[in-house]
Design an enzyme around this catalytic site. Structure first.
Site, PDB file in Angstrom:
ATOM      1  N   LYS A 115      71.589  35.394   5.744  1.00 40.04           N
ATOM      2  CA  LYS A 115      72.095  34.542   6.838  1.00 40.04           C
ATOM      3  C   LYS A 115      71.095  34.501   7.996  1.00 40.04           C
ATOM      4  O   LYS A 115      70.781  33.435   8.518  1.00 40.04           O
ATOM      5  CB  LYS A 115      73.425  35.082   7.345  1.00 40.04           C
ATOM      6  CG  LYS A 115      73.855  34.507   8.681  1.00 40.04           C
ATOM      7  CD  LYS A 115      75.178  35.045   9.167  1.00 40.04           C
ATOM      8  CE  LYS A 115      75.050  36.369   9.855  1.00 40.04           C
ATOM      9  NZ  LYS A 115      74.699  36.308  11.295  1.00 40.04           N
ATOM     10  N   ASN A 116      70.576  35.683   8.373  1.00 37.50           N
ATOM     11  CA  ASN A 116      69.760  35.738   9.592  1.00 37.50           C
ATOM     12  C   ASN A 116      68.362  35.186   9.399  1.00 37.50           C
ATOM     13  O   ASN A 116      67.669  34.890  10.368  1.00 37.50           O
ATOM     14  CB  ASN A 116      69.730  37.166  10.144  1.00 37.50           C
ATOM     15  CG  ASN A 116      71.109  37.554  10.673  1.00 37.50           C
ATOM     16  OD1 ASN A 116      71.968  36.690  10.864  1.00 37.50           O
ATOM     17  ND2 ASN A 116      71.338  38.832  10.868  1.00 37.50           N
TER      18      ASN A 116
ATOM     19  N   CYS B  37      78.517  38.900  23.605  1.00 38.76           N
ATOM     20  CA  CYS B  37      79.478  38.870  22.501  1.00 38.76           C
ATOM     21  C   CYS B  37      80.052  40.273  22.397  1.00 38.76           C
ATOM     22  O   CYS B  37      79.809  41.142  23.218  1.00 38.76           O
ATOM     23  CB  CYS B  37      78.805  38.425  21.223  1.00 38.76           C
ATOM     24  SG  CYS B  37      77.774  39.693  20.553  1.00 38.76           S
TER      25      CYS B  37
ATOM     26  N   ARG C  94      73.384  40.934  25.221  1.00 38.24           N
ATOM     27  CA  ARG C  94      72.482  40.085  24.438  1.00 38.24           C
ATOM     28  C   ARG C  94      71.771  39.038  25.313  1.00 38.24           C
ATOM     29  O   ARG C  94      71.916  37.839  25.140  1.00 38.24           O
ATOM     30  CB  ARG C  94      73.238  39.436  23.292  1.00 38.24           C
ATOM     31  CG  ARG C  94      73.945  40.506  22.480  1.00 38.24           C
ATOM     32  CD  ARG C  94      74.526  40.078  21.213  1.00 38.24           C
ATOM     33  NE  ARG C  94      73.498  39.820  20.201  1.00 38.24           N
ATOM     34  CZ  ARG C  94      73.821  39.339  18.994  1.00 38.24           C
ATOM     35  NH1 ARG C  94      75.072  39.052  18.721  1.00 38.24           N
ATOM     36  NH2 ARG C  94      72.872  39.116  18.095  1.00 38.24           N
TER      37      ARG C  94
ATOM     38  N   ASP D 220      73.107  46.466  11.814  1.00 41.08           N
ATOM     39  CA  ASP D 220      74.135  45.655  11.130  1.00 41.08           C
ATOM     40  C   ASP D 220      74.807  46.408   9.991  1.00 41.08           C
ATOM     41  O   ASP D 220      75.765  45.919   9.403  1.00 41.08           O
ATOM     42  CB  ASP D 220      73.527  44.359  10.590  1.00 41.08           C
ATOM     43  CG  ASP D 220      73.125  43.437  11.713  1.00 41.08           C
ATOM     44  OD1 ASP D 220      72.385  42.468  11.448  1.00 41.08           O
ATOM     45  OD2 ASP D 220      73.513  43.697  12.861  1.00 41.08           O
TER      46      ASP D 220
ATOM     47  N   ARG E 181      81.811  34.179   8.694  1.00 42.02           N
ATOM     48  CA  ARG E 181      80.567  33.655   9.261  1.00 42.02           C
ATOM     49  C   ARG E 181      79.366  34.147   8.461  1.00 42.02           C
ATOM     50  O   ARG E 181      78.328  33.501   8.419  1.00 42.02           O
ATOM     51  CB  ARG E 181      80.397  34.128  10.712  1.00 42.02           C
ATOM     52  CG  ARG E 181      81.370  33.538  11.679  1.00 42.02           C
ATOM     53  CD  ARG E 181      81.095  34.017  13.079  1.00 42.02           C
ATOM     54  NE  ARG E 181      79.673  33.929  13.406  1.00 42.02           N
ATOM     55  CZ  ARG E 181      79.180  34.312  14.579  1.00 42.02           C
ATOM     56  NH1 ARG E 181      79.981  34.799  15.504  1.00 42.02           N
ATOM     57  NH2 ARG E 181      77.895  34.200  14.835  1.00 42.02           N
TER      58      ARG E 181
HETATM   59  C1  EPZ Z   1      69.552  39.578  15.427  1.00 39.31           C
HETATM   60  O1  EPZ Z   1      70.176  39.424  16.687  1.00 39.31           O
HETATM   61  C2  EPZ Z   1      70.667  39.423  14.404  1.00 39.31           C
HETATM   62  N1  EPZ Z   1      71.256  38.097  14.516  1.00 39.31           N
HETATM   63  C3  EPZ Z   1      71.751  40.487  14.607  1.00 39.31           C
HETATM   64  O2  EPZ Z   1      72.674  40.380  13.530  1.00 39.31           O
HETATM   65  C4  EPZ Z   1      71.093  41.870  14.526  1.00 39.31           C
HETATM   66  O3  EPZ Z   1      72.065  42.840  14.814  1.00 39.31           O
HETATM   67  C5  EPZ Z   1      69.940  41.964  15.524  1.00 39.31           C
HETATM   68  O4  EPZ Z   1      68.989  40.896  15.288  1.00 39.31           O
HETATM   69  C6  EPZ Z   1      69.186  43.279  15.400  1.00 39.31           C
HETATM   70  O5  EPZ Z   1      68.662  43.402  14.095  1.00 39.31           O
HETATM   71  C7  EPZ Z   1      70.595  37.046  13.974  1.00 39.31           C
HETATM   72  O6  EPZ Z   1      69.522  37.200  13.408  1.00 39.31           O
HETATM   73  C8  EPZ Z   1      71.267  35.716  14.083  1.00 39.31           C
HETATM   74  P1  EPZ Z   1      67.622  41.367  19.037  1.00 39.31           P
HETATM   75  P2  EPZ Z   1      69.215  39.259  18.005  1.00 39.31           P
HETATM   76  O7  EPZ Z   1      67.041  40.319  19.907  1.00 39.31           O
HETATM   77  O8  EPZ Z   1      67.969  38.589  17.616  1.00 39.31           O
HETATM   78  C9  EPZ Z   1      67.852  43.186  23.410  1.00 39.31           C
HETATM   79  C10 EPZ Z   1      74.710  40.034  12.471  1.00 39.31           C
HETATM   80  O9  EPZ Z   1      75.657  40.813  12.323  1.00 39.31           O
HETATM   81  N2  EPZ Z   1      67.269  41.925  23.886  1.00 39.31           N
HETATM   82  O10 EPZ Z   1      66.756  42.017  17.991  1.00 39.31           O
HETATM   83  O11 EPZ Z   1      70.045  38.703  19.093  1.00 39.31           O
HETATM   84  C11 EPZ Z   1      69.260  43.010  22.865  1.00 39.31           C
HETATM   85  O12 EPZ Z   1      70.208  43.046  23.914  1.00 39.31           O
HETATM   86  C12 EPZ Z   1      74.012  39.952  13.804  1.00 39.31           C
HETATM   87  O13 EPZ Z   1      74.225  39.318  11.564  1.00 39.31           O
HETATM   88  C13 EPZ Z   1      66.888  41.827  25.214  1.00 39.31           C
HETATM   89  O14 EPZ Z   1      67.044  42.766  25.985  1.00 39.31           O
HETATM   90  O15 EPZ Z   1      68.918  40.799  18.316  1.00 39.31           O
HETATM   91  C14 EPZ Z   1      69.388  44.192  21.943  1.00 39.31           C
HETATM   92  O16 EPZ Z   1      69.734  45.344  22.689  1.00 39.31           O
HETATM   93  C15 EPZ Z   1      74.707  40.833  14.860  1.00 39.31           C
HETATM   94  N3  EPZ Z   1      66.329  40.673  25.659  1.00 39.31           N
HETATM   95  C16 EPZ Z   1      67.964  44.377  21.394  1.00 39.31           C
HETATM   96  O17 EPZ Z   1      67.105  43.653  22.277  1.00 39.31           O
HETATM   97  C17 EPZ Z   1      66.118  39.585  24.819  1.00 39.31           C
HETATM   98  O18 EPZ Z   1      65.577  38.557  25.271  1.00 39.31           O
HETATM   99  C18 EPZ Z   1      67.774  43.822  19.990  1.00 39.31           C
HETATM  100  O19 EPZ Z   1      68.278  42.487  19.980  1.00 39.31           O
HETATM  101  C19 EPZ Z   1      66.526  39.702  23.467  1.00 39.31           C
HETATM  102  C20 EPZ Z   1      67.082  40.887  23.013  1.00 39.31           C
END
Ligand code: EPZ
Length: 431
Positions: free
Chosen positions: A22-23, A117, A122, A306, A398
């Site tokens: 999915k991702n 969320c 996020r 995840d 989803r």
């Molecule tokens: C992706 O989310 C995935 N979603 C998430 O999967 C997954 O948990 C996550 O990566 C971590 O592997 C999709 O790919 C659609 P991040 P993403 O940016 O990209 C912080 C699922 O269940 N951060 O790697 O949003 C953030 O708050 C979902 O399929 C900032 O601070 O995750 C977090 O603490 C849930 N500033 C950390 O980085 C930013 O600009 C990692 O988030 C962006 C992120």
């Protein structure tokens, strides 16, 4: 309201075909609009998030043809609107990938600012830091985030935190920029690599995806391509952990075992037997006593966040005390209260769950707070004594294709019901 209802206590045994990731697919669909030629994507998971992303690109004018439920032919030449409607971001945060792809292709884009969320705030600060570094003006206000540039010029971008979304979004914004871009401290997840491989199949010049330094040479044009999405390592892990929790034996097919290394390693520590083939992994927990262990979620190749709820469910049945530390998101233990209503003994202190293993769970009516927690509560219900119903299954739908069908395929007694009558009928059948 649709619910899953299940009767637990049966070891899950058999094999299950794993769908596309999915991702990876969400970002690939967003990136596909960067070409004005036909882009043929196969092995798409048939899940709600993908449906929404395809709707979002149709809404801005892209052509989308669906030869079958697992493929799409996308053509971005007819895009006539660079503003992605709020309704799409409200449904899936990943619509923000259209910010990077439309900015990269048209030097302009606007999407609604995604809210937080259930698992954390996020923010998007790293995404916007990258866009600005490339020369875009980024405005946030009135619940919108818009980016615009006369020119996008390659540069060096350091990500303060490892972020999958920011890495992918900046990669898309940079592939058609002038000159070279390097992204340092980049995310290394398999789906980051998949998006880079997809863009390269369209004529992009990206090197180093899968390492923490991604180097990009901007190109003027991205041509059509045919591409197959990688298998979903989180769906695979979810079924592997269902085998562990129910003391069964499940083979996940069409997977890339290397993507499952951390997930598999923790099952070995918990006492399960593992056998690996080229594109399959078999997990056996027959006649074993699950052992406690310690887990910390980390960016890839560490243990995936995840898989954190599914890990807690398995360790909740282990013979001893375990800890699960969530280091990625600030609020990803909301499901623990529901799991404790099923007889688990889990205490959360800050970002650490202290898990005292119990002999068994008992069925209950529980609520799915988010996608992965919902899947984990289903695993708990299939391991529990008695009946469990899981509400709010829209989250689970989803990200998991044919979830109940695949579970029934390995012997689970589970149904999706949408009213009291259907619920009563299932209860009567299994009593
Ligand atoms: C992706 O989310 C995935 N979603 C998430 O999967 C997954 O948990 C996550 O990566 C971590 O592997 C999709 O790919 C659609 P991040 P993403 O940016 O990209 C912080 C699922 O269940 N951060 O790697 O949003 C953030 O708050 C979902 O399929 C900032 O601070 O995750 C977090 O603490 C849930 N500033 C950390 O980085 C930013 O600009 C990692 O988030 C962006 C992120």
């Amino acid at each position: 309201m649709e619910q899953y209802v299940m009767k637990g206590g049966t070891p899950l045994i058999g094999s299950v075909n794993i769908s596309g990731a999915k991702n990876a697919a969400l970002a690939i669909v967003a990136a596909a609009v960067m070409s004005d030629e036909d882009v043929y994507i196969t092995n798409l998971p048939d899940v709600n998030d993908i449906h929404v992303m395809l709707e979002a690109i149709k809404e801005i004018g892209a052509k989308v043809v669906r030869p079958d439920r697992h493929s799409a032919i996308i053509n971005g030449s007819t895009i006539d609107n660079l503003v992605v409607d709020y309704e799409f971001i409200k449904k899936i945060r990943a619509s923000y990938y259209l910010l990077g792809s439309l900015l990269g292709k048209y030097k302009q884009a606007e999407v609604a600012l995604p809210g937080g969320c259930d698992i954390g705030a996020r923010p998007m600060d790293l995404h916007t830091k990258g866009f600005k570094a490339l020369g875009a003006t980024v405005d946030e206000g009135y619940g919108l985030i818009s980016a615009k540039a006369d020119r996008l010029v390659g540069t060096h971008i350091y990500l303060d935190k490892v972020s999958v979304g920011a890495t992918i979004n900046i990669m898309m914004a940079a592939v058609m920029a002038e000159g070279r871009t390097s992204i340092e401290n980049a995310a290394k997840e398999p789906h980051v690599v998949d998006v880079a491989n997809f863009l390269n199949s369209m004529g992009a010049e990206i090197k180093g995806a899968g390492t923490d330094l991604i180097r990009i040479n901007g190109v003027d044009h991205l041509h059509g391509t045919e591409y197959s999405v990688i298998p979903d390592q989180i769906e695979a892990g979810t079924f592997m952990y269902a085998a562990a929790a129910t003391h069964g034996e499940i083979t996940v097919m069409n997977v890339i075992p290397k993507h499952l290394e951390a997930t598999t390693a923790k099952l070995l520590e918990a006492g399960c037997r593992i056998a690996e083939g080229d594109d399959l992994v078999t997990v056996s927990a027959k006649d074993i006593e699950l052992q406690p262990t310690q887990v910390t979620t980390l960016p890839y190749p560490g243990f995936p966040t995840d898989m954190q709820p599914q890990m807690t469910v398995v360790l909740g049945l282990a013979n001893g005390v375990s800890t699960v530390t969530e280091s990625i998101f600030e609020n990803r233990f909301k499901y623990v209260a529901e799991l404790n209503r099923m007889g688990a003994k889990v205490k959360v202190e800050s970002n650490i769950a202290i898990i005292t293993g119990v002999d068994h769970y008992t069925g209950a009516r529980v609520d799915a707070p988010d996608l992965r927690a919902g899947a984990a509560l289903v695993i708990a219900g299939l391991a529990a004594d008695g009946l469990t119903t899981v509400d709010d299954i829209k989250y689970i739908q989803r990200g998991y294709e044919d979830f109940t069908e695949k579970l029934r395929g390995v012997g689970a007694s589970i149904e999706k019901v949408d009213d009291e009558r259907a619920l009563k009928k299932f209860v009567f059948q299994v009593s």
